[in-house]
Write an enzyme that holds these catalytic residues in place. Structure first.
Site, PDB file in Angstrom:
ATOM      1  N   ASN A   8       0.872  -1.176   0.000  1.00 61.72           N
ATOM      2  CA  ASN A   8       0.000   0.000   0.000  1.00 61.72           C
ATOM      3  C   ASN A   8       0.910   1.227   0.000  1.00 61.72           C
ATOM      4  O   ASN A   8       1.490   1.580   1.024  1.00 61.72           O
ATOM      5  CB  ASN A   8      -0.881  -0.045   1.264  1.00 61.72           C
ATOM      6  CG  ASN A   8      -1.725   1.203   1.426  1.00 61.72           C
ATOM      7  OD1 ASN A   8      -1.793   2.043   0.534  1.00 61.72           O
ATOM      8  ND2 ASN A   8      -2.375   1.326   2.585  1.00 61.72           N
ATOM      9  N   LYS A  10       0.222   4.271  -0.422  1.00 64.82           N
ATOM     10  CA  LYS A  10      -0.429   5.455   0.185  1.00 64.82           C
ATOM     11  C   LYS A  10      -0.211   6.712  -0.668  1.00 64.82           C
ATOM     12  O   LYS A  10      -0.043   6.614  -1.875  1.00 64.82           O
ATOM     13  CB  LYS A  10       0.054   5.635   1.632  1.00 64.82           C
ATOM     14  CG  LYS A  10      -0.149   4.365   2.449  1.00 64.82           C
ATOM     15  CD  LYS A  10      -0.078   4.598   3.920  1.00 64.82           C
ATOM     16  CE  LYS A  10      -0.142   3.260   4.643  1.00 64.82           C
ATOM     17  NZ  LYS A  10      -0.132   3.375   6.087  1.00 64.82           N
ATOM     18  N   HIS A  97      -9.632   0.473   4.987  1.00 63.92           N
ATOM     19  CA  HIS A  97      -8.342   0.687   5.667  1.00 63.92           C
ATOM     20  C   HIS A  97      -8.577   1.587   6.887  1.00 63.92           C
ATOM     21  O   HIS A  97      -9.394   2.505   6.837  1.00 63.92           O
ATOM     22  CB  HIS A  97      -7.350   1.331   4.692  1.00 63.92           C
ATOM     23  CG  HIS A  97      -5.951   1.349   5.223  1.00 63.92           C
ATOM     24  ND1 HIS A  97      -5.523   2.291   6.140  1.00 63.92           N
ATOM     25  CD2 HIS A  97      -4.894   0.529   4.999  1.00 63.92           C
ATOM     26  CE1 HIS A  97      -4.253   2.040   6.441  1.00 63.92           C
ATOM     27  NE2 HIS A  97      -3.853   0.977   5.779  1.00 63.92           N
ATOM     28  N   GLU A  99      -6.962   3.989   8.072  1.00 61.40           N
ATOM     29  CA  GLU A  99      -6.780   5.428   7.833  1.00 61.40           C
ATOM     30  C   GLU A  99      -8.034   6.021   7.200  1.00 61.40           C
ATOM     31  O   GLU A  99      -8.399   7.165   7.455  1.00 61.40           O
ATOM     32  CB  GLU A  99      -5.547   5.667   6.945  1.00 61.40           C
ATOM     33  CG  GLU A  99      -4.262   5.412   7.713  1.00 61.40           C
ATOM     34  CD  GLU A  99      -3.052   5.122   6.855  1.00 61.40           C
ATOM     35  OE1 GLU A  99      -3.117   5.279   5.619  1.00 61.40           O
ATOM     36  OE2 GLU A  99      -2.023   4.708   7.421  1.00 61.40           O
ATOM     37  N   GLU A 169      -5.570  -6.043  10.215  1.00 62.57           N
ATOM     38  CA  GLU A 169      -4.638  -4.959  10.519  1.00 62.57           C
ATOM     39  C   GLU A 169      -5.021  -4.340  11.861  1.00 62.57           C
ATOM     40  O   GLU A 169      -5.910  -3.471  11.905  1.00 62.57           O
ATOM     41  CB  GLU A 169      -4.705  -3.884   9.429  1.00 62.57           C
ATOM     42  CG  GLU A 169      -4.264  -4.325   8.070  1.00 62.57           C
ATOM     43  CD  GLU A 169      -3.589  -3.189   7.310  1.00 62.57           C
ATOM     44  OE1 GLU A 169      -2.443  -3.381   6.889  1.00 62.57           O
ATOM     45  OE2 GLU A 169      -4.177  -2.107   7.161  1.00 62.57           O
ATOM     46  N   GLY A 175       1.566   1.647  10.991  1.00 64.72           N
ATOM     47  CA  GLY A 175       2.351   2.878  11.055  1.00 64.72           C
ATOM     48  C   GLY A 175       3.051   3.077  12.391  1.00 64.72           C
ATOM     49  O   GLY A 175       3.500   4.175  12.709  1.00 64.72           O
ATOM     50  N   SER A 215       3.082  -2.780  10.332  1.00 64.79           N
ATOM     51  CA  SER A 215       4.522  -2.736  10.643  1.00 64.79           C
ATOM     52  C   SER A 215       5.283  -3.990  10.226  1.00 64.79           C
ATOM     53  O   SER A 215       6.173  -4.440  10.955  1.00 64.79           O
ATOM     54  CB  SER A 215       4.743  -2.460  12.139  1.00 64.79           C
ATOM     55  OG  SER A 215       4.227  -1.193  12.466  1.00 64.79           O
ATOM     56  N   GLY A 236       2.752  -1.353   4.413  1.00 63.21           N
ATOM     57  CA  GLY A 236       2.722   0.084   4.145  1.00 63.21           C
ATOM     58  C   GLY A 236       4.119   0.607   3.897  1.00 63.21           C
ATOM     59  O   GLY A 236       4.677   0.481   2.800  1.00 63.21           O
TER      60      GLY A 236
HETATM   61  C1  PEP Z   1      -0.903  -0.191   6.142  1.00 57.85           C
HETATM   62  O1  PEP Z   1      -1.025   1.012   5.987  1.00 57.85           O
HETATM   63  O2  PEP Z   1      -1.760  -0.974   5.698  1.00 57.85           O
HETATM   64  C2  PEP Z   1       0.248  -0.675   6.872  1.00 57.85           C
HETATM   65  C3  PEP Z   1       0.272  -1.923   7.229  1.00 57.85           C
HETATM   66  O3  PEP Z   1       1.246   0.229   7.146  1.00 57.85           O
HETATM   67  P1  PEP Z   1       2.660  -0.084   7.859  1.00 57.85           P
HETATM   68  O4  PEP Z   1       3.216  -1.305   7.202  1.00 57.85           O
HETATM   69  O5  PEP Z   1       3.471   1.128   7.607  1.00 57.85           O
HETATM   70  O6  PEP Z   1       2.356  -0.315   9.303  1.00 57.85           O
END
Ligand code: PEP
Length: 256
Positions: A8, A10, A97, A99, A169, A175, A215, A236
């Site tokens: 992703n 973003k 998601h 966010e 998630e 993040g 993460s 991400g």
């Molecule tokens: C995400 O935004 O779906 C995500 C998993 O981000 P990150 O890997 O940065 O935690």
């Protein structure tokens, strides 16, 4: 079963030069690497979807949207629709998601409408579910995930349900640098399988792909994906670094 490795990207890759550098570097990283058991999906900002599709060679990767609107066409300024993504060669769309749930009020009702539109267009939805830290601390993880799946998938016909990909998630792991243990992820995987078995039947539950996201790094890919028996990862930050992203796919591939 092959693993799904989703990046992703973003709201990044601000210039054409940056986008092209990313794609070139990604393709270079893939050369000579054994990721044959993985399907890699890149989800760039919508403005780059078509150029990403145009760069696919030899099934190196698939392309997905980070978001779509639930109507196919019309007076919805600023939105893009699932048929638009399908018609330029996209195969997936992320929905729900955290966010978007947090910043754009994407409720389970909205997720439901978007999933239907994604499936009707012939794309595969990657539906994100997961608890906040507060939910987890209050023992609400199970309730939150049951509600997100029941409400978000309420209108999906059984004939299409196996196309849905679920990404677990935990909101507190996205993040951040906190991650659940392999056992905690496995518990949620078992819960999701049970929700699908109870709602849609065992054969569907067996087919459904469940990813882990939050993460993920190369160093933790085995512990977060393979050990808890997940079908892949949603990545991400590390997906913005082609070397690290490809390393995640390689490690998962090696440990299947
Ligand atoms: C995400 O935004 O779906 C995500 C998993 O981000 P990150 O890997 O940065 O935690």
């Amino acid at each position: 079963m092959g693993k799904l490795i989703v990046g992703n990207l973003k709201m990044n890759l601000l210039t054409v030069a940056e986008r092209d550098r990313y794609l070139e570097s990604f393709k270079k990283e893939l050369q000579g690497k054994n990721v044959s058991e993985c399907e890699i999906v890149l989800c760039p900002p919508s403005i780059h979807l078509e150029s990403f599709v145009g760069k696919i060679e030899k099934n190196d990767f698939s392309v997905g949207a980070q978001n779509i609107f639930w109507e196919d066409r019309g007076s919805f300024t600023g939105e893009i629709s699932a048929p638009m993504v399908k018609n330029i060669g996209g195969e997936y769309a992320i929905v729900g998601h955290s966010e978007r749930r947090k910043n754009f009020n994407e409720t389970n009702e909205v997720v439901k409408m978007k999933i239907n539109s994604i499936l009707n267009a012939g794309l595969a939805p990657i539906c994100c579910v997961g608890e906040t830290l507060e939910d987890r601390q209050n023992g609400k993880t199970t309730d939150v995930i049951i509600k997100q799946i029941h409400e978000g998938l309420a209108d999906v016909p059984v004939s299409k349900i196996a196309t849905v990909v679920i990404a677990y998630e935990p909101v507190w792991a996205v993040g951040s640098d906190s991650v659940p243990t392999s056992d905690e992820i496995m518990e949620v995987r078992i819960l999701i399988k049970k929700i699908f078995a109870d709602t849609f039947g065992q054969p569907v539950a067996e087919k459904i792909k469940i990813l882990y996201g939050g993460s993920v790094k190369a160093a933790t890919a085995k512990q977060l994906c393979i050990d808890p028996g997940m079908d892949g990862v949603l990545v991400g930050r590390e997906s913005l670094i082609p070397m690290e992203f490809v390393k995640i796919a390689e490690i998962i591939n090696q440990n299947i």
